[in-house]
Design a protein around this motif. Structure first.
Motif, PDB file in Angstrom:
ATOM      1  N   ASN A 153       0.824  -1.211   0.000  1.00 26.71           N
ATOM      2  CA  ASN A 153       0.000   0.000   0.000  1.00 26.71           C
ATOM      3  C   ASN A 153       0.858   1.260   0.000  1.00 26.71           C
ATOM      4  OD1 ASN A 153      -2.824   0.745  -0.116  1.00 26.71           O
ATOM      5  ND2 ASN A 153      -2.558   1.713   1.872  1.00 26.71           N
ATOM      6  N   ILE A 154       1.918   1.253  -0.809  1.00 23.86           N
ATOM      7  CA  ILE A 154       2.847   2.377  -0.864  1.00 23.86           C
ATOM      8  C   ILE A 154       2.361   3.388  -1.892  1.00 23.86           C
ATOM      9  CG2 ILE A 154       5.218   3.097  -1.288  1.00 23.86           C
ATOM     10  CD1 ILE A 154       6.047   0.196  -0.579  1.00 23.86           C
ATOM     11  N   PHE A 166       8.646   3.033  -9.565  1.00 25.58           N
ATOM     12  CA  PHE A 166       7.302   2.546  -9.289  1.00 25.58           C
ATOM     13  C   PHE A 166       6.624   1.913 -10.496  1.00 25.58           C
ATOM     14  CE2 PHE A 166       7.981   6.158  -6.385  1.00 25.58           C
ATOM     15  CZ  PHE A 166       7.700   5.563  -5.176  1.00 25.58           C
ATOM     16  N   ALA A 167       5.740   0.964 -10.201  1.00 22.16           N
ATOM     17  CA  ALA A 167       4.800   0.419 -11.180  1.00 22.16           C
ATOM     18  C   ALA A 167       3.437   0.414 -10.494  1.00 22.16           C
ATOM     19  CB  ALA A 167       5.198  -0.982 -11.612  1.00 22.16           C
ATOM     20  N   SER A 168       2.546   1.271 -10.924  1.00 24.20           N
ATOM     21  CA  SER A 168       1.267   1.446 -10.224  1.00 24.20           C
ATOM     22  C   SER A 168       0.350   0.247 -10.435  1.00 24.20           C
ATOM     23  CB  SER A 168       0.578   2.725 -10.700  1.00 24.20           C
ATOM     24  OG  SER A 168       0.336   2.674 -12.093  1.00 24.20           O
ATOM     25  N   TYR A 169      -0.483  -0.038  -9.430  1.00 28.99           N
ATOM     26  CA  TYR A 169      -1.405  -1.167  -9.565  1.00 28.99           C
ATOM     27  C   TYR A 169      -2.766  -0.946  -8.909  1.00 28.99           C
ATOM     28  CZ  TYR A 169       0.221  -2.484  -4.817  1.00 28.99           C
ATOM     29  OH  TYR A 169       0.544  -2.499  -3.478  1.00 28.99           O
ATOM     30  N   ARG A 170      -2.956   0.155  -8.211  1.00 31.16           N
ATOM     31  CA  ARG A 170      -4.244   0.377  -7.564  1.00 31.16           C
ATOM     32  C   ARG A 170      -4.396   1.858  -7.268  1.00 31.16           C
ATOM     33  NH1 ARG A 170      -5.456  -0.021  -2.319  1.00 31.16           N
ATOM     34  NH2 ARG A 170      -3.565  -1.146  -1.742  1.00 31.16           N
ATOM     35  N   GLN A 171      -5.623   2.348  -7.327  1.00 33.24           N
ATOM     36  CA  GLN A 171      -5.866   3.728  -6.947  1.00 33.24           C
ATOM     37  C   GLN A 171      -5.702   3.894  -5.441  1.00 33.24           C
ATOM     38  OE1 GLN A 171      -9.659   5.174  -8.330  1.00 33.24           O
ATOM     39  NE2 GLN A 171      -9.226   4.687 -10.471  1.00 33.24           N
ATOM     40  N   ASP A 172      -5.199   5.054  -5.038  1.00 35.36           N
ATOM     41  CA  ASP A 172      -5.069   5.398  -3.624  1.00 35.36           C
ATOM     42  C   ASP A 172      -6.278   6.249  -3.264  1.00 35.36           C
ATOM     43  OD1 ASP A 172      -4.293   6.090  -1.082  1.00 35.36           O
ATOM     44  OD2 ASP A 172      -2.756   7.512  -1.711  1.00 35.36           O
ATOM     45  N   ALA A 286       1.640   1.751  -5.640  1.00 34.67           N
ATOM     46  CA  ALA A 286       2.563   1.196  -6.624  1.00 34.67           C
ATOM     47  C   ALA A 286       3.527   0.184  -6.034  1.00 34.67           C
ATOM     48  CB  ALA A 286       3.360   2.333  -7.274  1.00 34.67           C
ATOM     49  N   ALA A 287       3.884  -0.795  -6.864  1.00 34.43           N
ATOM     50  CA  ALA A 287       4.991  -1.690  -6.553  1.00 34.43           C
ATOM     51  C   ALA A 287       6.254  -0.837  -6.533  1.00 34.43           C
ATOM     52  CB  ALA A 287       5.090  -2.787  -7.608  1.00 34.43           C
ATOM     53  N   THR A 288       7.066  -1.010  -5.501  1.00 35.35           N
ATOM     54  CA  THR A 288       8.177  -0.098  -5.253  1.00 35.35           C
ATOM     55  C   THR A 288       9.508  -0.848  -5.216  1.00 35.35           C
ATOM     56  OG1 THR A 288       6.690   1.293  -3.946  1.00 35.35           O
ATOM     57  CG2 THR A 288       9.047   1.652  -3.657  1.00 35.35           C
ATOM     58  N   ALA A 289      10.430  -0.440  -6.088  1.00 36.46           N
ATOM     59  CA  ALA A 289      11.750  -1.066  -6.160  1.00 36.46           C
ATOM     60  C   ALA A 289      12.822   0.021  -6.090  1.00 36.46           C
ATOM     61  CB  ALA A 289      11.890  -1.860  -7.458  1.00 36.46           C
ATOM     62  N   LYS A 290      14.048  -0.396  -5.851  1.00 38.66           N
ATOM     63  CA  LYS A 290      15.146   0.554  -5.780  1.00 38.66           C
ATOM     64  C   LYS A 290      15.321   1.248  -7.127  1.00 38.66           C
ATOM     65  CE  LYS A 290      19.858   0.801  -3.908  1.00 38.66           C
ATOM     66  NZ  LYS A 290      20.971  -0.023  -3.343  1.00 38.66           N
ATOM     67  N   LYS A 291      15.572   2.533  -7.096  1.00 42.28           N
ATOM     68  CA  LYS A 291      15.744   3.301  -8.322  1.00 42.28           C
ATOM     69  C   LYS A 291      16.841   2.700  -9.188  1.00 42.28           C
ATOM     70  CE  LYS A 291      16.133   8.097  -9.907  1.00 42.28           C
ATOM     71  NZ  LYS A 291      16.237   9.520  -9.478  1.00 42.28           N
ATOM     72  N   ASP A 292      16.560   2.599 -10.482  1.00 47.83           N
ATOM     73  CA  ASP A 292      17.487   2.042 -11.479  1.00 47.83           C
ATOM     74  C   ASP A 292      17.744   0.544 -11.288  1.00 47.83           C
ATOM     75  OD1 ASP A 292      17.812   4.576 -12.672  1.00 47.83           O
ATOM     76  OD2 ASP A 292      19.369   5.109 -11.222  1.00 47.83           O
TER      77      ASP A 292
END
Length: 341
Positions: A153-154, A166-172, A286-292
């Motif tokens: 839920n980031i 980020f890769a979004s997957y749901r509305q906040d 959004a799915a959250t990963a380290k930048k780059d």
């Protein structure tokens, strides 16, 4: 990320939902260390069972999904070679139904976020390895490389883009919850609140939005009464007794409360939603990963695959979150601005 940004997103995405969960007995609390509760939930190869051991938070649904080699080929070599997708959850210590919490078997981390993680791992042909920790330590896991991606839920924010992709997957979304018998609905216009008494949590993003509406109505000679209660139990007692017309808070937590009270004298329903980012921007989870890291694009493609083939809709429906669906996943979409992140 600033402490202010973390606190606001924590309040919006987790704390209020946790408070709603306290109304329901029988839910196990998350416990143990960060490696606890990592079972996959797969009934058989090519199938993910969402809502398993959810203790009433979801409709158990078997969803067919297998590796899509054209998408898994996009993953960084280090992830492909590991044979697993390491997913971070920030659900310690108490969990936040229906998003992430330990299920009725007292060990499996269940909820909409872990279940999406399992679906994405299946698209990649990888074993889901879910690491549950505190909210702060989840980000430490991403920073250190011990976690590939966090689904917890980031909210996508411009502040977080300094360190993450980020890769979004749901509305906040925020929502208004009312007694099921109520005929009032929020139509998206603040003037719709005139003459109503609304409860909201102190210090939250939703309070900020509601107080702005209150100020606008006052300038028009109209009034909305804002009430604060010490806890969710008091809030829902006031709602059931008619002392307030509605409560304003995170949509997932209210969707969970609606399901838990269905068929009882205190049944509730959602009377309308509103973007957690305010009027000018649809907030996104959004799915959250380290930048780059090279993970955002394959994650977005995997999410799009699930959207296009119906598994995404099945997943949302199981958790009563269909009103937070997105049409497609976006890589690093516009996020909450720096002055509101």
């Amino acid at each position: 990320m600033s402490a202010h940004a973390t606190r606001r997103s924590l309040i919006r995405g987790i704390t209020a939902a946790t408070a709603v969960a306290s109304l329901t007995t029988g839910l196990a609390a998350c416990g143990g260390n960060s490696d606890a509760a990592t079972t996959t939930g797969n009934a058989k190869s090519g199938e993910v069972v969402v809502g398993r051991v959810s203790n009433g938070a979801a409709t158990q649904t078997a969803i067919k999904v297998s590796e899509v080699k054209s998408i898994s080929a996009e993953l960084p070599d280090s992830v492909k070679k590991s044979g697993k997708l390491v997913i971070g959850e920030g659900a310690l210590p108490a969990g936040f139904p229906p998003l992430a919490y330990v299920g009725s078997d007292q060990k499996t981390l269940t909820g909409s976020e872990p279940d999406l993680a399992r679906l994405l791992a299946a698209v990649f042909g990888l074993k889901p390895d879910i690491k549950n920790s505190t909210w702060e330590n989840m980000f430490v896991g991403i920073d250190s490389g011990k976690v590939d991606v966090a689904l917890s839920n980031i909210t996508d924010t411009e502040e977080r883009k300094k360190k993450y992709e980020f890769a979004s997957y749901r509305q906040d979304n925020l929502a208004f919850i009312v007694p099921k018998k109520s005929t009032w609905n929020f139509d998206g216009n603040y003037e719709n609140l005139a003459g109503r008494t609304i409860a909201v949590g102190s210090g939250t993003n939703q309070e900020k939005i509601l107080l702005e509406w209150q100020s606008k109505l006052a300038k028009e000679g109209k009034k909305v009464t804002v009430k604060h209660f010490q806890d969710s139990t008091s809030t829902f007692l006031a709602l059931n007794s008619g002392k307030i017309d509605a409560s304003f808070g995170p949509n997932p937590g209210f969707a969970y409360h609606n399901r838990q009270t269905a068929g009882t004298p205190s049944a509730t329903r959602t009377a309308g939603t509103y973007s957690g980012a305010g009027a000018g921007l649809q907030g996104l989870i959004a799915a959250t990963a380290k930048k780059d890291s090279g993970l955002a694009e394959p994650l977005a493609h995997a999410i799009d695959y699930l959207i296009e083939n119906g598994q995404y809709a099945q997943w949302l429906k199981a958790y009563d979150l269909s009103d937070e669906a997105v049409a497609k996943s976006e890589v690093n979409p516009p996020g909450l601005p720096l002055d509101n992140s």
